[in-house]
Design an enzyme around this catalytic site. Structure first.
Site, PDB file in Angstrom:
ATOM      1  N   GLY A   1       0.814  -1.216   0.000  1.00 51.98           N
ATOM      2  CA  GLY A   1       0.000   0.000   0.000  1.00 51.98           C
ATOM      3  C   GLY A   1       0.843   1.260   0.000  1.00 51.98           C
ATOM      4  O   GLY A   1       0.540   2.229  -0.711  1.00 51.98           O
ATOM      5  N   CYS A   2       1.902   1.258   0.766  1.00 52.06           N
ATOM      6  CA  CYS A   2       2.774   2.434   0.854  1.00 52.06           C
ATOM      7  C   CYS A   2       3.511   2.672  -0.463  1.00 52.06           C
ATOM      8  O   CYS A   2       3.696   3.820  -0.879  1.00 52.06           O
ATOM      9  CB  CYS A   2       3.753   2.286   2.011  1.00 52.06           C
ATOM     10  SG  CYS A   2       2.904   2.157   3.612  1.00 52.06           S
ATOM     11  N   THR A   3       3.889   1.594  -1.124  1.00 52.45           N
ATOM     12  CA  THR A   3       4.533   1.714  -2.429  1.00 52.45           C
ATOM     13  C   THR A   3       3.537   2.258  -3.443  1.00 52.45           C
ATOM     14  O   THR A   3       3.862   3.170  -4.216  1.00 52.45           O
ATOM     15  CB  THR A   3       5.102   0.360  -2.888  1.00 52.45           C
ATOM     16  OG1 THR A   3       6.074  -0.072  -1.928  1.00 52.45           O
ATOM     17  CG2 THR A   3       5.740   0.456  -4.261  1.00 52.45           C
TER      18      THR A   3
END
Length: 161
Positions: free
Chosen positions: A42-44
């Site tokens: 998700g952060c990527t």
């Protein structure tokens, strides 16, 4: 932290170990988003989407900062491996995340964990929060932030080149 609040002062290291002082950002509108950890799905996705829209933010001279507890070295590797354009800031003790309400208990894969809560703020030239999102979904969020950011510009306000 919500729209109308003064964003707190911060001094954090970027991916190169250089200090970013919010005092130096006075007079500049900027986006600052909080995420859990480098190189997670998700952060990527969020960082890559912000990078894809980066030229549109920079047409209005609006820098983007991502903040997590990861080290500057980890940030540098994340930035390089993903070709990110956003500046990544290290908040190792989560002091800034806690101060803005972007740290606490959350659900991760059905389990309760403590950490950064995906949150984004548009901070105006005067240091006041213009828009705030908390507990957001990564996919499509960068476009929502861009649309909101553009709504804060007057039609006669020049674009930066």
């Amino acid at each position: 932290m919500q729209a109308g609040d003064m964003f707190p002062h911060f001094v954090l290291q970027d991916e190169n170990g250089e200090k970013v002082d919010s005092d130096a950002l006075r007079g500049v509108r900027y986006v600052i988003y909080f995420y859990s950890k480098d190189n997670t799905p998700g952060c990527t996705k969020e960082a890559v989407e912000f990078t894809g829209l980066y030229p549109k933010f920079m047409l209005r001279n609006v820098p983007i900062f991502g903040v997590s507890g990861d080290s500057p070295e980890t940030h540098r590797k994340f930035r390089e491996s993903q070709g990110l354009k956003v500046k990544l800031l290290s908040d190792p003790d989560h002091a800034l995340a806690k101060e803005v309400g972007a740290f606490g208990t959350k659900k991760l894969y059905g389990k309760e964990v403590v950490g950064n809560i995906r949150s984004t703020f548009i901070v105006g030239r005067d240091g006041v929060v213009e828009e705030a999102w908390t507990n957001v979904k990564a996919g499509g969020h960068a476009q929502k932030v861009l649309d909101a950011m553009l709504s804060h510009f007057r039609d006669d306000e020049p674009m930066e080149f």
